[in-house]
Design an enzyme around this catalytic site. Sequence first.
Site, PDB file in Angstrom:
ATOM      1  N   ASN A 155     -17.813   5.108  15.801  1.00 51.72           N
ATOM      2  CA  ASN A 155     -16.474   5.478  16.246  1.00 51.72           C
ATOM      3  C   ASN A 155     -15.536   4.284  16.096  1.00 51.72           C
ATOM      4  OD1 ASN A 155     -18.082   4.435  18.449  1.00 51.72           O
ATOM      5  ND2 ASN A 155     -16.544   5.143  19.901  1.00 51.72           N
TER       6      ASN A 155
ATOM      7  N   GLU B   8     -19.354  10.641  13.847  1.00 51.11           N
ATOM      8  CA  GLU B   8     -19.849  11.716  12.985  1.00 51.11           C
ATOM      9  C   GLU B   8     -18.920  11.943  11.796  1.00 51.11           C
ATOM     10  OE1 GLU B   8     -20.840  12.880  17.324  1.00 51.11           O
ATOM     11  OE2 GLU B   8     -19.276  11.768  16.261  1.00 51.11           O
TER      12      GLU B   8
END
Length: 126
Positions: free
Chosen positions: A40, A53
Amino acid sequence: MNELVKHAREARTHSYSPYSNFAVGAALRRKSGRVYLGCNVENCSYGLTVCAERTAIVNAVSDGARDFEALAVYTEAKHLTPPCGACRQVLAEFAKDLIIILANPKEERQLKLSELLPMPFNRESF
């Protein structure tokens, strides 16, 4: 520990999360076995933050990959942390039957993306 989870745990070390202090790592595996990593990346304008992701899938797609079989998501949280809704939708664009492995220091759980996002918006929707 699953090998893909080990990659996700390593990716987590690169997280830029000074605002939430919630570091996430992701590892996305192609059917060929090649693994793409993501972490992130936060921004002081919170809406511009990018999840681990999506970072992993953008890395993979930028390299020409489209055939994914599994994604591991690793955090140090007390409870397993599934991908957010936006990440689920982006992942479904490429692999609706993707295996998702959620992991933290104490446990792992495996499920399919279709369990997390049973009705994705897709090309058949329009």
